[in-house]
Design an enzyme around this catalytic site. Structure first.
Site, mmCIF file in Angstrom:
data_model
loop_
_atom_site.group_PDB
_atom_site.id
_atom_site.type_symbol
_atom_site.label_atom_id
_atom_site.label_comp_id
_atom_site.label_asym_id
_atom_site.label_seq_id
_atom_site.Cartn_x
_atom_site.Cartn_y
_atom_site.Cartn_z
ATOM 1 N N GLY A 72 0.830 -1.214 0.000
ATOM 2 C CA GLY A 72 0.000 0.000 0.000
ATOM 3 C C GLY A 72 0.851 1.244 0.000
ATOM 4 N N SER A 74 2.634 4.192 1.705
ATOM 5 C CA SER A 74 3.220 4.186 3.050
ATOM 6 C C SER A 74 3.511 5.582 3.595
ATOM 7 C CB SER A 74 4.511 3.358 3.037
ATOM 8 O OG SER A 74 5.453 3.945 2.167
ATOM 9 N N TYR A 135 -3.278 9.444 5.186
ATOM 10 C CA TYR A 135 -2.632 8.126 5.311
ATOM 11 C C TYR A 135 -2.993 7.473 6.654
ATOM 12 C CZ TYR A 135 1.314 5.044 6.522
ATOM 13 O OH TYR A 135 2.094 3.988 6.949
HETATM 14 P P1 NAI Z 1 7.087 0.984 1.002
HETATM 15 O O1 NAI Z 1 6.400 2.145 0.406
HETATM 16 O O2 NAI Z 1 8.579 0.901 0.902
HETATM 17 O O3 NAI Z 1 6.475 -0.365 0.412
HETATM 18 C C1 NAI Z 1 5.113 -0.520 0.103
HETATM 19 C C2 NAI Z 1 5.010 -1.470 -1.063
HETATM 20 O O4 NAI Z 1 3.628 -1.579 -1.404
HETATM 21 C C3 NAI Z 1 5.760 -0.998 -2.312
HETATM 22 O O5 NAI Z 1 6.670 -1.989 -2.761
HETATM 23 C C4 NAI Z 1 4.672 -0.731 -3.326
HETATM 24 O O6 NAI Z 1 5.031 -1.044 -4.658
HETATM 25 C C5 NAI Z 1 3.534 -1.601 -2.821
HETATM 26 N N1 NAI Z 1 2.245 -1.055 -3.242
HETATM 27 C C6 NAI Z 1 1.845 0.229 -3.175
HETATM 28 N N2 NAI Z 1 0.633 0.375 -3.734
HETATM 29 C C7 NAI Z 1 0.263 -0.852 -4.172
HETATM 30 C C8 NAI Z 1 -0.872 -1.343 -4.864
HETATM 31 N N3 NAI Z 1 -1.873 -0.533 -5.212
HETATM 32 N N4 NAI Z 1 -0.920 -2.658 -5.167
HETATM 33 C C9 NAI Z 1 0.115 -3.476 -4.825
HETATM 34 N N5 NAI Z 1 1.219 -3.074 -4.176
HETATM 35 C C10 NAI Z 1 1.295 -1.764 -3.857
HETATM 36 O O7 NAI Z 1 6.652 0.921 2.529
HETATM 37 P P2 NAI Z 1 7.383 0.201 3.746
HETATM 38 O O8 NAI Z 1 8.176 1.207 4.474
HETATM 39 O O9 NAI Z 1 8.006 -1.037 3.286
HETATM 40 O O10 NAI Z 1 6.128 -0.131 4.679
HETATM 41 C C11 NAI Z 1 5.414 -1.341 4.533
HETATM 42 C C12 NAI Z 1 4.058 -1.196 5.196
HETATM 43 O O11 NAI Z 1 4.222 -0.883 6.568
HETATM 44 C C13 NAI Z 1 3.183 -0.095 4.610
HETATM 45 O O12 NAI Z 1 1.847 -0.544 4.610
HETATM 46 C C14 NAI Z 1 3.354 1.039 5.564
HETATM 47 O O13 NAI Z 1 2.196 1.870 5.588
HETATM 48 C C15 NAI Z 1 3.543 0.307 6.872
HETATM 49 N N6 NAI Z 1 4.339 1.060 7.813
HETATM 50 C C16 NAI Z 1 5.681 1.217 7.602
HETATM 51 C C17 NAI Z 1 6.450 1.911 8.499
HETATM 52 C C18 NAI Z 1 7.928 2.033 8.353
HETATM 53 O O14 NAI Z 1 8.544 2.610 9.252
HETATM 54 N N7 NAI Z 1 8.545 1.533 7.301
HETATM 55 C C19 NAI Z 1 5.833 2.543 9.681
HETATM 56 C C20 NAI Z 1 4.405 2.335 9.795
HETATM 57 C C21 NAI Z 1 3.711 1.600 8.896
HETATM 58 C C1 15L Z 2 4.959 5.299 8.541
HETATM 59 O O1 15L Z 2 3.799 4.944 8.693
HETATM 60 C C2 15L Z 2 5.597 5.318 7.215
HETATM 61 O O2 15L Z 2 5.163 4.250 6.410
HETATM 62 C C3 15L Z 2 7.110 5.345 7.259
HETATM 63 O O3 15L Z 2 7.603 5.704 5.981
HETATM 64 C C4 15L Z 2 7.609 6.303 8.323
HETATM 65 O O4 15L Z 2 7.223 7.597 7.993
HETATM 66 C C5 15L Z 2 7.016 5.900 9.654
HETATM 67 O O5 15L Z 2 5.608 5.828 9.612
HETATM 68 C C6 15L Z 2 7.381 6.873 10.776
HETATM 69 O O6 15L Z 2 6.478 7.386 11.429
HETATM 70 O O7 15L Z 2 8.576 7.060 10.998
#
Ligand code: NAI
Ligand code: 15L
Length: 264
Positions: A72, A74, A135
């Protein structure tokens, strides 16, 4: 151990980092994303899928006994993008699960569900949501859907309010919010193996010295994070000069709380 785990968002930052750690959790992994996920280990297969496509998502879930839903948008983005990927996409995922034997779901929610609490407040899973962004609202939707699908259909889910899951903390805020991917993998293993999960909400942070979130209600999972942001504290604080009146510093959500509407 799971037979076949579906990992959505497998090409993203967390998806790439956690993939090598899933080997002990599942015999095989379906790595789904709209973009290619890169090199694959033998037990992992790539499945191209747009989350907004209900039939495609449903097909993904056939034969799956656990789902880690990371896919999704992010970060904050215009509403139409969030609507497709996070609202419609998450609905499609829960519907697919409901029609295919209700495999347990770990839903990547976010700390931005509660981003408008101040940093001097402590919040637990029972605190009313105070999202800091469109978001964040989409993650509130996902958690509400998880609650409905458990109460009405018995679909079990961990709504995981991830803090900041990156290789290392990048700023003072992340001294509280940082989640090591190894701790995340341990939490997923707990959530997939605990006898009864129901719908549980948990905050995803490592064993950091700064603590904003209270996970006592989810202690039954038996998760004990092992890493801490503390080894980066001195370096981060030495390089920082924050304005205490800045909303991005006052509120837990940081820049998400401090920013305006994404379409302005
Ligand atoms: P990211 O943005 O790096 O990865 C998200 C992935 O979802 C991407 O590979 C993208 O291609 C895919 N995606 C987006 N839209 C899509 C769609 N319509 N259909 C299929 N795939 C789709 O995000 P990240 O950092 O890896 O985060 C993973 C999950 O964890 C997300 O849902 C994010 O909201 C959540 N999250 C992440 C945090 C973090 O610190 N990295 C903190 C809080 C939540
Ligand atoms: C999230 O939810 C985002 O996906 C990530 O990119 C960071 O911004 C993280 O929160 C954060 O709060 O550090």
């Amino acid at each position: 151990m799971l037979k076949h785990l579906l990992l959505t968002g497998a090409a993203g930052g967390v998806g790439q980092a956690i993939r090598p750690l899933l080997k002990t959790m599942a015999a095989t992994v379906g790595a789904a994303d709209i973009v290619p996920v890169g090199a694959l280990r033998p037990h992992v297969t790539y499945q191209a899928c747009e989350l907004a496509d209900r039939d495609a998502v449903s097909r993904l879930i056939e034969g799956v006994d656990g789902i880690l839903h990371l896919g999704g948008i992010s970060v904050e983005q215009p509403f139409d993008a969030i609507l497709q990927a996070n609202i419609l996409g998450t609905y499609n995922l829960f519907e697919g699960a409901r029609h295919h034997g209700r495999p347990r779901i770990i839903f990547a929610s976010s700390n931005h569900v509660v981003g408008f609490y101040r940093r001097d407040e402590r919040v637990d899973a029972s605190a009313p949501p105070r999202p800091d962004s469109l978001y964040g609202v989409s993650k509130v939707f996902g958690e509400s859907l998880a609650s409905l699908y458990f109460d009405k259909f018995g679909q079990e889910c961990l709504s995981l309010r991830i803090g900041s899951c990156f290789p290392q903390p990048k700023n003072p805020r992340m001294l509280a919010t940082w989640l090591a991917v190894e701790d995340l993998a341990d939490l997923c293993a707990c959530a997939f193996s605990v006898p009864r999960l129901g719908h549980t909400i948990i905050y995803g942070m490592s064993d950091n010295d700064e603590v904003w979130w209270d996970n006592r209600a989810a202690a039954f999972l038996g998760w004990k994070p092992q890493r801490s942001s503390s080894r980066w504290r001195d370096e981060i604080l030495a390089a920082t000069n924050e304005d205490p009146a800045d909303p991005a510093v006052i509120y837990q959500g940081g820049g998400f709380a401090g920013s305006g509407h994404p379409e302005d």
